[in-house]
Each structure stands twice: as structure tokens, then as C-alpha cells.
Design an enzyme around this catalytic site. Structure first.
Site, short mmCIF file in Angstrom:
data_model
loop_
_atom_site.label_atom_id
_atom_site.label_comp_id
_atom_site.label_asym_id
_atom_site.label_seq_id
_atom_site.Cartn_x
_atom_site.Cartn_y
_atom_site.Cartn_z
CD1 TRP A 39 -3.92 4.53 4.82
CD2 TRP A 39 -4.66 3.80 6.81
NE1 TRP A 39 -3.60 5.47 5.77
CE2 TRP A 39 -4.04 5.05 6.99
CE3 TRP A 39 -5.20 3.15 7.92
CZ2 TRP A 39 -3.96 5.67 8.25
CZ3 TRP A 39 -5.11 3.75 9.17
CH2 TRP A 39 -4.50 5.01 9.31
CD1 TRP A 55 -1.13 2.41 2.11
CD2 TRP A 55 -2.93 1.61 1.05
NE1 TRP A 55 -2.10 3.40 2.12
CE2 TRP A 55 -3.21 2.93 1.48
CE3 TRP A 55 -3.92 0.91 0.36
CZ2 TRP A 55 -4.44 3.55 1.23
CZ3 TRP A 55 -5.13 1.53 0.12
CH2 TRP A 55 -5.38 2.84 0.55
CG MET A 56 2.45 5.32 -2.02
SD MET A 56 3.60 5.59 -3.37
CE MET A 56 2.53 5.38 -4.77
CG ASN A 57 -1.65 6.81 2.38
OD1 ASN A 57 -1.18 5.81 2.85
ND2 ASN A 57 -1.90 7.86 3.13
CG ASP A 58 -1.17 11.22 2.35
OD1 ASP A 58 -2.09 10.60 1.81
OD2 ASP A 58 -1.24 11.70 3.48
CD1 TRP A 69 -10.95 5.43 -7.48
CD2 TRP A 69 -11.97 5.53 -9.47
NE1 TRP A 69 -11.02 6.75 -7.84
CE2 TRP A 69 -11.65 6.84 -9.07
CE3 TRP A 69 -12.61 5.34 -10.69
CZ2 TRP A 69 -11.95 7.96 -9.84
CZ3 TRP A 69 -12.91 6.45 -11.46
CH2 TRP A 69 -12.59 7.75 -11.03
CD GLU A 83 -7.00 14.03 5.70
OE1 GLU A 83 -6.95 13.19 6.61
OE2 GLU A 83 -7.20 13.73 4.51
NE ARG A 124 -5.22 13.63 9.38
CZ ARG A 124 -6.43 13.55 9.93
NH1 ARG A 124 -6.57 13.58 11.25
NH2 ARG A 124 -7.50 13.47 9.17
CG ASP A 125 -1.47 15.69 7.35
OD1 ASP A 125 -0.96 14.69 7.89
OD2 ASP A 125 -2.61 15.68 6.86
N1 DQQ Z 1 -3.02 10.46 5.20
C1 DQQ Z 1 -2.11 10.47 6.30
C2 DQQ Z 1 -2.47 11.64 7.14
C3 DQQ Z 1 -3.18 12.51 6.18
C4 DQQ Z 1 -3.93 11.56 5.33
C5 DQQ Z 1 -2.18 9.15 7.01
C6 DQQ Z 1 -4.33 12.12 4.01
O1 DQQ Z 1 -1.32 12.24 7.67
O2 DQQ Z 1 -4.01 13.44 6.84
O3 DQQ Z 1 -1.77 8.12 6.16
O4 DQQ Z 1 -4.51 11.14 3.04
#
Ligand code: DQQ
Length: 456
Positions: free
Chosen positions: A49, A22-25, A265, A196, A141-142
Site C-alpha cells: 500500500w 498493489w490494488m485496494n478499493d 492474507w 469509510e 474521506r471517500d
Molecule cells: N482506502 C482508501 C481510503 C479508504 C480506504 C485509501 C478504505 O480512501 O478510506 O487507499 O480501504
């Protein structure tokens, strides 16, 4: 080839993604001593996630990336719930990372060596333990950090339930002790009550604020004075339904470069079966347009992926025109098209039994990407996503479309972006045709085979 699970026809070939899982931000984006660093939120042990960790890759050209060991993982009492998104900044010649450690949400610091290969968390973490007292926030956060003449500033993503998203502004002269200055800017509730992944930077004489509002990323351009932001224009970063949590950094050429997470998706079972989830967008360069709106263009380096091409000019659209994409291009394609549209026109992407349709309509002044028939039912559902794109009579519709198997990334007339996902039976066998209603002209079209940067 996916290291863990084998061949997956939906896996992109020239967008960034990790070897598996998995990858996100995107986070911590920085160019340091010439080398680009892309960190990203990942789960190193599953295609779902969780267990939030910073993955890491580096590049000399923004296009070809070398995967590196994990940079930061949850191993401290203050971040055992996850090492969430943050940023990187050159502080007096040293790369410093600011991130959210979750237990619950706190702001933390880590140091890197000059190569950004060794990371050390600050022993005095967290540097901000909790939101300002007395505030019932919906998140904290962030951190996004920048330098001003009297020290560093940090904007932290937040919001008040029932009121709106908000960015909390802090100042520090030593990067460890932070004084709360007040809200940098608050929403009116129309864009959710949690913002975010803030980005805040000067561009073309104004300041730009980009935040992610749970379903999409939005931007504001305006003025910044006495620790408050006063927006003039509000706009959308990408309305294709997949692009989220972008991060922007200034590279050594002074460009503002953006990556965004392209969400999958497909359903959870399909992700786990495939063994990977999440892609980064192509690098996009941000500039300020004359009307205060932002312009988004693929970074020039993306053109280095272009291989052989086919070109057509001055074709009447009284009937549909098929773009003869060779099978050997195996689903890695860029199409650049200039169209004079009468009523409506667009491009159909045909994958055998599945299809996706990009249409611009003069009456509605909208550009729509319909992926509702773009995926196998076992994979997931698409939908129709679109953006306002009014064009003056006689003004050409200028499209750049990047097809990378499950990714369709569209740039139209400088400032309109739509990125969507499809999971058809045969993404590598893509065909395409230009269609119109009411006629029109295809002034110029070039399609390129794009070079893969990953082995399948
Ligand atoms: N993803 C992170 C958070 C952020 C969110 C957690 C946005 O820091 O707010 O994986 O996709």
C-alpha cells in the site's frame, strides 16, 4: 503471467486484478454510454500500500476488462499525499469524479471526457477543505454523491473518537460549493469510530447504507427523510474476512451492482515476491429481501464464464461424496450445490497437503469457512470465519462457490456471503468432497470449469 514477476500459482484467473502491483478499493464505478468503468486504488510501483493512485479498466460485459492508463495520480498540492477513494456521477451528461485528495483529507472534483479516457482536475480544488469546524473527527474521506430534486448530496465517511462512525452530509447546486447539512447518520460505537467508503441509495422502496468499518463492511436498510437516515435493519455484507470497501453503482439496466476489494492474507514478503496484491470480488447484484435484509447474487454475466460441467443428483450423504474435478480445470471452478442437511454438512476443498472446509451446522445455525490449514506456512495464516444462516427444517442449503486459486467466494441462500483466501502449494490441483455428519442428501450438484479472463 504477471508482467513483472512471472508465474504465481495463487494469482486468480477470472476475478479482476491489475497486471501487477498493489490494488485496494474499487472506486468511481460507473456505466457510461454502455461501457462499464472500474477504477481502483492502486500503488503503481509496488505490491504494498502507498502512493495512492486511481487505476482504470473498462468492460462491455462486467467480466472481460481492458486495462487502461492510470486515471488520477497525486500531482497537486492538495492531493500529493494520495488520491483516495471516491465516486463517479453523470452530471448533466458529463462524467464527474469526486475523490479525497490527501493533504490532509479534502474533497476534490475531476472531470472526464465522454470516453472516460481523459481526466482533468478542477482548478478550484479542493471543493471542501476540511471537516465542519468544531468537530474533532477521526477521518474525512471517500465522498459518495447522488442527485436529489434540490441539487446534489455528498456523504463523507467520518466518525468521532470514542463515540462512533458517522457520515457527514453536504448539499450543492453546482458541485463546487458545498453546504454542510449535518450528520446523515451516526453509529453507536459498536461498529468502530471511523466509517469509510459510504454508499447510500434507494432500493426496493427503502434506502440502503453500506459502510466499511475497518474490519468489514456492514449495511443498514431504512428510511431517508429531511436529510437524515433512519435504519430499521442492520446486516453484514460478507463475513469471510477478506471482502472490504465495496462500492455500489446503478447500471443502465437499473441494477445495483457491487464490487469489493478482496484483501490478501499473505504476509508482506510473499506479496512483494509475487509482485501483486489485491483482487476485486465478482460483481454482485443487490436487491431488497421481503424482511428488509439485502440479497446478494453474482451478476448474471458471471455465468458466461462457465465452460464444461459435471452434474450429480440425489446422492445420499451417509458417506462423503468426492466431486471428480478434472486436473485440466486448473483451479478455476464454480460449484453449485443443493443439500438437505441433517446435523451438519459442507464441502472440503483439498489442495494436496492443504485444505479449507465450508460447514453448515443445524444446531448453531452458522455457516463457517475454515481456512486455518489452507495456506503454506511461508505464505500466511488463515482462520475460521462465519455467518449466521438459520434454515427451517426441510429447507435446503443452497451454495454457489467460486474457486479461483487463492480466492474462495461463497454465496449461500441468497443473502449470506463469505469470501476468504488460501495460498496452498498447488491451488490449480484442487479436489473437493461433500461431507456430512448425521447423513442428508445431495439433491443436485453441478461443477463448472470457469474460463480464465487473464493470461497466467
Ligand atoms: N482506502 C482508501 C481510503 C479508504 C480506504 C485509501 C478504505 O480512501 O478510506 O487507499 O480501504
Amino acid at each position: 503471467m504477471n508482467a513483472l514477476h512471472g508465474y504465481d500459482p495463487a494469482r486468480p484467473g477470472y476475478h479482476f486484478l491489475p497486471p501487477a502491483n498493489w490494488m485496494n478499493d474499487p472506486c468511481g464505478l460507473i456505466q457510461f454510454h454502455g461501457t462499464y468503468h472500474l477504477f481502483y486504488q492502486c500503488n503503481p510501483s509496488s505490491a504494498t500500500w502507498g502512493n495512492m493512485t486511481w487505476g482504470h479498466a473498462e468492460s462491455q460485459d462486467l467480466i472481460h476488462w481492458t486495462h487502461l492508463p492510470l486515471a488520477l495520480y497525486p500531482d497537486q498540492p492538495y492531493d500529493k499525499g494520495g488520491v483516495y477513494t471516491g465516486c463517479a456521477l453523470n452530471v448533466d451528461g458529463m462524467p464527474v469524479i469526486f475523490y479525497t485528495g490527501v493533504h490532509p483529507e479534502t474533497q476534490c472534483v475531476a472531470f472526464a471526457d465522454e470516453a472516460l479516457h481523459i481526466f482533468t482536475k478542477y482548478p478550484g480544488n479542493p471543493v471542501i477543505h476540511h471537516p465542519p469546524s468544531g468537530m474533532e473527527v477521526s477521518g474525512f474521506r471517500d465522498p459518495y454523491v447522488w442527485r436529489e430534486s434540490d441539487g446534489l448530496r455528498m456523504a463523507v465517511g467520518s466518525g468521532i473518537k470514542g463515540e462512533g462512525g458517522m457520515l457527514l452530509l453536504y448539499r450543492s447546486t453546482d458541485m463546487f460549493s458545498w453546504e454542510y447539512l449535518g450528520p446523515l447518520f451516526s453509529g453507536d460505537g459498536g461498529t468502530g469510530d471511523m466509517w469509510e467508503c459510504p454508499n447510500f441509495f434507494p432500493c426496493g422502496g427503502l434506502w440502503v447504507l453500506i459502510v466499511s468499518v475497518l474490519d468489514r463492511a456492514i449495511y443498514f436498510t431504512g428510511e431517508y427523510r429531511e436529510n437524515r437516515f433512519y435504519p430499521g435493519v442492520q446486516g453484514e455484507v460478507d463475513l469471510g474476512g477478506s471482502f472490504y470497501a465495496p462500492q455500489i453503482f446503478a447500471d443502465e439496466q437499473g441494477r445495483r451492482v457491487m464490487f469489493g476489494w478482496l484483501r490478501e492474507w499473505r504476509n508482506g514478503n510473499a506479496m512483494v515476491k509475487a509482485g501483486w496484491a489485491g483482487v476485486q470480488s465478482l460483481p454482485r447484484v443487490i436487491e431488497l429481501g421481503a424482511d428488509g435484509r439485502l440479497l446478494f447474487t453474482p451478476a448474471e454475466e458471471v455465468k458466461s464464464l462457465r465452460k464444461e460441467s459435471i452434474t450429480f443428483a440425489d446422492i445420499s450423504l451417509d458417506k462423503a461424496f468426492e466431486i471428480p474435478i478434472p486436473d485440466e480445470w486448473s483451479g478455476l471452478v464454480e460449484i453449485e450445490a443443493r443439500l438437505l442437511v441433517a446435523e451438519s454438512a459442507g464441502i472440503k476443498f483439498l489442495y494436496g497437503s492443504e485444505e479449507a472446509v465450508l460447514t453448515w451446522n443445524r444446531n448453531t445455525g452458522e455457516l463457517l469457512l475454515d481456512t486455518s490449514r489452507g495456506s503454506l506456512p511461508s505464505e500466511g495464516a488463515g482462520g475460521t470465519h462465519g455467518a449466521r444462516l438459520p434454515l427451517a427444517g426441510g429447507e435446503l442449503l443452497n451454495l454457489r462457490v467460486f474457486l479461483d486459486r487463492s480466492v474462495i467466494e461463497v454465496f449461500a441462500n441468497g443473502g449470506t456471503c463469505l469470501t476468504s483466501r488460501v495460498y496452498p502449494s498447488n491451488p490449480a490441483g484442487i479436489k473437493a468432497e461433500i461431507f456430512s455428519c448425521g447423513g442428508g442428501d445431495l439433491k443436485l450438484l453441478t461443477a463448472w470449469k470457469m474460463s480464465p479472463v487473464w493470461q497466467m
